[in-house]
Design a protein around this motif. Structure first.
Motif, short mmCIF file in Angstrom:
data_model
loop_
_atom_site.label_atom_id
_atom_site.label_comp_id
_atom_site.label_asym_id
_atom_site.label_seq_id
_atom_site.Cartn_x
_atom_site.Cartn_y
_atom_site.Cartn_z
N LEU B 88 -7.62 9.51 1.14
CA LEU B 88 -6.34 8.80 1.14
C LEU B 88 -6.16 8.13 2.49
O LEU B 88 -6.89 8.41 3.44
CB LEU B 88 -5.19 9.79 0.90
CG LEU B 88 -5.08 10.33 -0.52
CD1 LEU B 88 -4.05 11.45 -0.56
CD2 LEU B 88 -4.71 9.23 -1.51
N PHE B 89 -5.17 7.23 2.56
CA PHE B 89 -4.82 6.64 3.85
C PHE B 89 -3.75 7.55 4.45
O PHE B 89 -2.56 7.40 4.17
CB PHE B 89 -4.34 5.21 3.66
CG PHE B 89 -5.33 4.37 2.91
CD1 PHE B 89 -6.61 4.21 3.39
CD2 PHE B 89 -5.00 3.78 1.71
CE1 PHE B 89 -7.55 3.46 2.71
CE2 PHE B 89 -5.94 3.02 1.01
CZ PHE B 89 -7.21 2.86 1.51
N ASP B 91 -2.07 8.23 7.18
CA ASP B 91 -0.87 7.93 7.95
C ASP B 91 0.10 7.02 7.21
O ASP B 91 1.13 6.63 7.74
CB ASP B 91 -1.24 7.29 9.30
CG ASP B 91 -1.84 8.33 10.22
OD1 ASP B 91 -1.45 9.50 10.08
OD2 ASP B 91 -2.69 7.99 11.06
N MET B 92 -0.23 6.67 5.97
CA MET B 92 0.71 5.85 5.20
C MET B 92 1.55 6.75 4.31
O MET B 92 1.19 7.89 4.04
CB MET B 92 -0.07 4.88 4.30
CG MET B 92 -0.77 3.79 5.04
SD MET B 92 -1.35 2.59 3.84
CE MET B 92 -2.45 1.65 4.86
N GLU B 96 3.01 3.53 -0.01
CA GLU B 96 2.13 2.54 0.60
C GLU B 96 0.68 2.73 0.14
O GLU B 96 -0.04 1.76 -0.08
CB GLU B 96 2.20 2.63 2.13
CG GLU B 96 3.45 1.99 2.70
CD GLU B 96 3.68 2.32 4.16
OE1 GLU B 96 4.44 1.61 4.81
OE2 GLU B 96 3.10 3.31 4.66
N ARG B 147 4.72 11.16 4.11
CA ARG B 147 3.37 10.82 4.56
C ARG B 147 2.38 11.47 3.61
O ARG B 147 2.54 12.62 3.24
CB ARG B 147 3.16 11.40 5.97
CG ARG B 147 2.95 10.34 7.02
CD ARG B 147 2.75 10.99 8.36
NE ARG B 147 1.34 11.06 8.69
CZ ARG B 147 0.69 12.17 9.03
NH1 ARG B 147 1.31 13.31 9.07
NH2 ARG B 147 -0.58 12.12 9.34
#
Lengths: 291, 252
Positions: B88-89, B91-92, B96, B147
């Motif tokens: 996953l991303f 810090d998004m 997002e 987050r």
């Protein structure tokens, strides 16, 4: 007290330009995973473009600035294509050495084209000095501070609220997952370098009337940019802003209260203090290595 | 056939990880690939989604040869995937993350974004709505502003599925989606996969959890040492001598 305030504003003004440059440095660091040593020299090239357009050709400033941004972005993209791209699959150390090489080439090319002397850059935003109480404010400096703040806000909006900005963040957090979401790595790479060079140009133009334009102007400013990046935390966007402003402040205050002879040394002292207490930078996150 | 893989072979040095595998999956089908550890399931998966290129063989997706296409082009054609080790991303926010998943469908570019043309805002709103709808679909809507790194493990897996589904793919690849899930979470997962299939999306799963596999797959392909040793419906596979041997070893 008034003097102190005045110096602080001076420092913040310088610092906001360092912050813009550091933001450009950090977006390359976080999306490409490489330290771009030539950032200061890219700024220098941008300042020379502006000098040509604004002073030599006498174009109005609102034409000269966009033109120099465009030219400098093109220069950056050519460098990326010829020098950096062949090395992406190789070790990062090679890439770092390559950026040092590019920095040298740019500096010498600038000496060939524009000469070794330093050029005066006229004030972009003329106007009378403003008095607030006993603090004197030069319009030029206020403009610089304003441009800096606006650019930071715009960059933040761009990163959070647009498709391309989000894709850049995605790439910095996880390259392969981003590619599988359909993010084209080559496009993002070019946009990253382009944006970074564009921001460097703007900072260069803003700083030019204060520091003059000369072929080695990128050396000391480039060093401060890297110091700002490390102080704030490598790759962190708020860190870049904080780092840039701090370096500007320290430089201005040190110059005032200690001596201008050691102007270049104060940021390094700041760097040492931060590194000793918080090696990951003020807003940087500790790297946790998962096994 | 939605996806056809012909004679796929993948070699890493002297090791043949996938050996001459023929494989096909139809739209709307739920297909599982199973096999003992090291059977070449994940390698085969990576070959299909363009992470590694096969040493030889050909992959056709929706009538197009995608064998040598880079991953971002394959995503554009309508094949998305999740990962065994959750990418996953971090810090998004949850929302997002899903919005990045819709990257290929957003019709803006750097220039229109800088000029702030009106359709940029329209596209952005549409993208948010689509992402929220997809989060609702997997049941993560209440978490949208968190987050993504702060989600519990099972929810991260669902988020990955939402991110892969938001662009409206024709084929969804799930790499061990039930790994590390408890019974309640995997029941929820089974339900989600069924509902994905009802939308007409073909689902290809690599999984070790037999309960999940036998529960949802229409057909199962069994790999052992890089070769297909059986293919058929769950009941046939459960009764297949070779499969039992591969899993339990030969009787002495």
């Amino acid at each position: 007290m008034n003097l102190f305030l005045q110096i602080c504003i001076q420092g913040l003004m310088l610092g906001s330009m360092y912050a813009i440059l550091t933001l450009g440095y950090n977006i390359i660091y976080s999306t490409m995973g490489m330290a771009h040593y030539a950032q200061g020299d890219i700024m220098m090239v941008g300042a020379f473009f502006a000098l040509d357009f604004f002073v030599t050709m006498d174009l109005p400033i609102y034409v000269a600035i966009p033109l120099s941004v465009i030219c400098n972005v093109l220069v950056m993209l050519v460098i990326e294509r010829l020098a950096y791209r062949p090395l992406y699959s190789r070790s990062r150390t090679l890439l770092l050495l390559c950026t040092i090489g590019v920095s040298t080439v740019l500096r010498n090319a600038a000496q060939l084209i524009w000469g070794t002397q330093s050029f005066n850059f006229p004030t972009i935003f003329p106007g009378d000095i403003i008095h607030i109480g006993e603090v004197y404010l030069v319009p030029q400096n206020l403009w610089i501070l304003g441009v800096g703040v606006v650019m930071m806000l715009l960059l933040n909006l761009f990163m959070k609220k647009t498709k391309v900005g989000r894709a850049m963040q995605a790439v910095s957090m996880n390259r392969s997952a981003a590619a599988l979401m359909g993010v084209n790595m080559q496009t993002i790479t070019m946009i990253t370098y382009g944006m970074s060079a564009g921001m460097a140009t703007l900072a260069g133009v803003m700083l030019a009337p204060i520091v003059k334009v000369y072929s080695t102007m990128g050396v000391s400013i480039g060093a401060k940019v890297m110091i700002s990046a490390v102080v704030g935390g490598m790759g962190s966007m708020p860190g870049a802003i904080l780092g840039g402003l701090l370096v500007g402040l320290v430089e201005a205050l040190g110059g005032m209260y200690i001596s201008t002879t050691f102007k270049e040394a104060y940021p390094v002292v700041l760097l040492l203090v931060v590194l000793l207490n918080r090696p990951q930078g003020i807003l940087g996150r500790k790297k946790v290595v998962k096994v | 056939m939605l996806l056809t893989a012909e004679k796929i072979t993948m070699k890493f040095g002297g090791l043949v990880a996938v050996d001459n595998v023929d494989f096909a999956i139809d739209s709307g089908e739920i297909r599982a690939i199973i096999g003992p550890n090291g059977a070449g399931k994940s390698t085969f998966f990576n070959a299909i989604s363009g992470q590694n290129y096969p040493t030889s063989g050909r992959i056709l997706f929706d009538g197009r040869d995608i064998t040598k296409l880079p991953s971002h082009r394959i995503a554009k054609l309508g094949m998305t995937r999740t990962f065994q080790n959750i990418l996953l991303f971090d810090d998004m926010t949850v929302l997002e993350n899903v919005m990045v998943g819709d990257h290929i469908n957003i019709k803006t570019n750097m220039l229109t974004e800088i000029l702030c043309l009106p359709h940029v805002f329209r596209e952005e709103r549409r993208c948010v709505e689509k992402a929220e709808e997809m989060l609702d679909f997997v049941g993560l809507l209440p978490y949208k502003d968190q987050r993504s790194a702060s989600l519990p493990y099972g929810k991260k897996r669902l988020l990955e599925i939402a991110r892969a589904m938001v662009s409206g793919p024709k084929l969804l690849l799930l790499d061990e989606p039930a790994a590390g899930m408890n019974a309640a979470e995997s029941a929820e997962l089974v339900d989600t996969i069924r509902r994905i299939s009802q939308r007409g999306v073909a689902v290809l799963i690599v999984e070790h959890n037999m309960k999940v596999i036998m529960n949802i797959s229409h057909r199962i392909t069994v790999l052992e040492q890089g070769k297909v040793i059986a293919e058929g419906e769950p009941a046939e596979i459960q009764a297949n001598e070779r499969v039992i041997q591969a899993y339990l070893g030969k009787e002495a």
